[in-house]
Design a protein around this motif. Structure first.
Motif, PDB file in Angstrom:
ATOM      1  N   ASP A  65       0.920  -1.175  -0.092  1.00 35.73           N
ATOM      2  CA  ASP A  65       0.033   0.225   0.004  1.00 35.73           C
ATOM      3  C   ASP A  65       0.846   1.223  -0.079  1.00 35.73           C
ATOM      4  OD1 ASP A  65       1.078  -0.177   2.492  1.00 35.73           O
ATOM      5  OD2 ASP A  65      -1.038  -0.158   3.659  1.00 35.73           O
ATOM      6  N   SER A  87       2.526   2.680   2.147  1.00 35.35           N
ATOM      7  CA  SER A  87       2.356   3.331   3.193  1.00 35.35           C
ATOM      8  C   SER A  87       3.928   3.173   3.875  1.00 35.35           C
ATOM      9  CB  SER A  87       1.664   2.728   4.493  1.00 35.35           C
ATOM     10  OG  SER A  87       2.079   1.511   4.746  1.00 35.35           O
ATOM     11  N   ARG A 109       6.495   2.924   7.211  1.00 36.35           N
ATOM     12  CA  ARG A 109       6.420   2.154   8.490  1.00 36.35           C
ATOM     13  C   ARG A 109       7.878   2.040   9.244  1.00 36.35           C
ATOM     14  NH1 ARG A 109       2.174  -2.726   7.054  1.00 36.35           N
ATOM     15  NH2 ARG A 109       0.343  -1.348   6.351  1.00 36.35           N
ATOM     16  N   SER A 123       3.461   4.382  11.775  1.00 31.33           N
ATOM     17  CA  SER A 123       2.679   4.236  10.387  1.00 31.33           C
ATOM     18  C   SER A 123       2.298   5.680   9.591  1.00 31.33           C
ATOM     19  CB  SER A 123       1.802   3.093  10.253  1.00 31.33           C
ATOM     20  OG  SER A 123       2.068   1.961  10.675  1.00 31.33           O
ATOM     21  N   LEU A 137      -0.038   6.365   6.597  1.00 31.89           N
ATOM     22  CA  LEU A 137      -0.727   5.624   5.451  1.00 31.89           C
ATOM     23  C   LEU A 137      -0.777   6.698   4.233  1.00 31.89           C
ATOM     24  CD1 LEU A 137      -3.694   3.975   7.602  1.00 31.89           C
ATOM     25  CD2 LEU A 137      -1.136   3.247   6.868  1.00 31.89           C
ATOM     26  N   SER A 193      -3.195   9.590   7.032  1.00 26.58           N
ATOM     27  CA  SER A 193      -3.539   9.030   8.371  1.00 26.58           C
ATOM     28  C   SER A 193      -1.983   8.597   8.992  1.00 26.58           C
ATOM     29  CB  SER A 193      -4.664   7.807   8.593  1.00 26.58           C
ATOM     30  OG  SER A 193      -5.618   8.158   7.883  1.00 26.58           O
ATOM     31  N   PRO A 204      -8.465  -1.039  10.731  1.00 25.74           N
ATOM     32  CA  PRO A 204      -7.061  -1.272  10.210  1.00 25.74           C
ATOM     33  C   PRO A 204      -5.958  -0.832  11.082  1.00 25.74           C
ATOM     34  CG  PRO A 204      -7.980   0.941   9.505  1.00 25.74           C
ATOM     35  CD  PRO A 204      -8.985   0.185  10.223  1.00 25.74           C
ATOM     36  N   THR A 256      -4.644   2.529  13.202  1.00 20.21           N
ATOM     37  CA  THR A 256      -5.768   3.617  13.046  1.00 20.21           C
ATOM     38  C   THR A 256      -6.706   3.426  14.137  1.00 20.21           C
ATOM     39  OG1 THR A 256      -7.155   2.423  11.622  1.00 20.21           O
ATOM     40  CG2 THR A 256      -5.384   3.900  10.506  1.00 20.21           C
TER      41      THR A 256
END
Length: 208
Positions: A80, A82, A84, A99, A101, A105, A195, A198
């Motif tokens: 995705d 993202s 991390r 994280s 995203l 987020s 998720p 979040t």
């Protein structure tokens, strides 16, 4: 007294002095060359230690301890995209996860030795923020949140994850209070649907 066979004539003494002089010259040359090499190495080391690469590019970085155990991973997830950053304990278990995203987020999770997320600090893409606390089974028990419209709430759940009490201030500045046994039918988090990193959905306490 002098031993037989030794030549102490002026010519012999002059030849001995010339041999000693040649040896001294060779020694001096070797000393100069050695000092020059050491000086050159010193200059190279100083220059190398002060130089900094302008950029280092990679999709991920792995941190290992002295035993070779992976203690941290920082990179971009392929699934995705993202970003991390994960820190692991000596047993290789993730304990802290940060994280970012794709939708903006951001979250930080604190994880126990059993792999349960015990605390999550989240900032949603809608600019709402929350702090989620869970018990040792990973079930959410407390959520403190601020919604994008300015409302602030704190709710408490029982061990089944159902809301049992809540306090809040809505976007008009009015206080709210919830204490309702019927709320146990509406858990504040749907298990296995939130998720990672979040916050789960927050119920808004009813005004009483």
């Amino acid at each position: 007294m002098t031993s037989a066979g030794e030549d102490f004539s002026p010519a012999a003494r002059l030849e001995a002095l010339e041999r000693d002089n040649r040896r001294l010259q060779r020694f001096g040359m070797l000393l100069i060359v050695g000092m020059a090499v050491l000086l050159a190495l010193g200059v190279v080391l100083v220059y190398t230690s002060r130089s900094v690469a302008p950029e280092v590019s990679a999709r991920s970085f792995v941190l290992r301890d002295a035993d070779g155990t992976v203690r941290g991973v920082w990179g971009v997830a392929q699934e995705d995209s993202s970003l991390r950053f994960v820190l692991q304990d000596p047993a290789g278990r993730p304990r802290i996860r940060m994280s970012l995203l794709g939708d903006g987020s951001a979250g930080i999770s604190l994880i126990d030795s059993a792999g349960q997320r015990r605390a999550v600090f989240a900032l949603e893409a809608s600019e709402g923020g929350s702090v989620v606390l869970a018990d040792n089974t990973g079930r959410t028990r407390t959520v403190l949140g601020v919604s994008p419209d300015g409302a602030a709430t704190v709710v408490f759940a029982d061990r089944n994850g159902a809301t049992r009490a809540g306090l809040g201030v809505d976007n008009r500045g009015l206080g709210t209070f919830t204490l309702d046994d019927a709320a146990r039918r509406a858990p504040i988090v749907q298990e296995d649907t939130a998720p990672a990193d979040t916050a789960p959905a927050r119920p808004v306490p009813k005004r009483r």
